[in-house]
Design a protein around this motif. Structure first.
Motif, mmCIF file in Angstrom:
data_model
loop_
_atom_site.group_PDB
_atom_site.id
_atom_site.type_symbol
_atom_site.label_atom_id
_atom_site.label_comp_id
_atom_site.label_asym_id
_atom_site.label_seq_id
_atom_site.Cartn_x
_atom_site.Cartn_y
_atom_site.Cartn_z
ATOM 1 N N ALA A 278 -6.074 -3.882 6.459
ATOM 2 C CA ALA A 278 -4.744 -3.806 5.829
ATOM 3 C C ALA A 278 -3.680 -4.397 6.746
ATOM 4 O O ALA A 278 -2.794 -5.123 6.294
ATOM 5 N N LEU A 279 -3.763 -4.095 8.031
ATOM 6 C CA LEU A 279 -2.799 -4.665 8.979
ATOM 7 C C LEU A 279 -2.898 -6.185 9.005
ATOM 8 O O LEU A 279 -1.879 -6.885 9.013
ATOM 9 N N CYS A 280 -4.119 -6.689 9.046
ATOM 10 C CA CYS A 280 -4.316 -8.147 9.082
ATOM 11 C C CYS A 280 -3.788 -8.798 7.805
ATOM 12 O O CYS A 280 -3.217 -9.895 7.861
ATOM 13 N N LEU A 281 -3.946 -8.141 6.670
ATOM 14 C CA LEU A 281 -3.464 -8.703 5.403
ATOM 15 C C LEU A 281 -1.948 -8.802 5.356
ATOM 16 O O LEU A 281 -1.395 -9.603 4.605
ATOM 17 N N THR A 282 -1.259 -8.007 6.173
ATOM 18 C CA THR A 282 0.196 -8.096 6.220
ATOM 19 C C THR A 282 0.663 -9.142 7.228
ATOM 20 O O THR A 282 1.852 -9.364 7.380
ATOM 21 N N GLY A 283 -0.279 -9.740 7.940
ATOM 22 C CA GLY A 283 0.064 -10.742 8.932
ATOM 23 C C GLY A 283 0.275 -10.183 10.337
ATOM 24 O O GLY A 283 0.606 -10.926 11.253
ATOM 25 N N GLN A 284 0.056 -8.873 10.503
ATOM 26 C CA GLN A 284 0.213 -8.272 11.819
ATOM 27 C C GLN A 284 -1.006 -8.561 12.687
ATOM 28 O O GLN A 284 -2.127 -8.596 12.186
#
Length: 143
Positions: free
Chosen positions: A134-140
């Motif tokens: 989920a974090l990666c999907l937000t670009g974080q």
């Protein structure tokens, strides 16, 4: 003679991952073969695979592997499999899911393509932040 690819695959997971018998790698995987997908970006031969498996197994306790589905066609077989380990912090077992696509010459594996949900598995172990995907999907960036 018909080769029972399903049994060979089950034996592979039992011997290498459950019994931690690294000699099985040399017996069941041809020396000049490579396994793709084990480590991102390059294929590994038997020596590299042995080293990677040993490092991975040092992180886990009481591994159980089930081969959930196998399909074979000619020299090729595909398998869906599940690994669970004892949760080091207690509670339910940690589970990860994988796929294997392998070509055989007789009873020996000569070409393999692997996929295992390492992100989910290492997240459950506490080695990656919760909700890593989920974090990666937000670009974080995951730190």
């Amino acid at each position: 003679m018909t080769v029972d690819k399903q049994q060979i695959i089950k034996d592979w997971f039992r011997r290498v991952w459950v019994e931690q018998d690294m000699d099985a790698i040399d017996e069941m995987f041809r020396p000049d073969s490579t396994a793709e997908g084990v480590l991102p970006g390059f294929g590994v031969g038997p020596d590299d695979f042995r080293e990677m498996a040993t490092m991975y197994l040092a992180l886990v306790e009481d591994p159980i592997v089930t081969v959930d589905k196998v399909m074979d066609d000619g020299d090729w077989a595909a398998a869906l499999w599940t690994m669970s380990i004892a949760n080091p912090t207690g509670g339910d077992r940690i589970k990860g899911f994988g796929q294997l696509f392998v070509r055989f010459e007789g009873e020996v594996m000569v070409e393999a393509y692997n996929n295992f949900d390492m992100v989910g598995f290492f997240q459950q172990l506490g080695l990656l932040p919760e909700q890593t995907i989920a974090l990666c999907l937000t670009g974080q960036k995951v730190a």
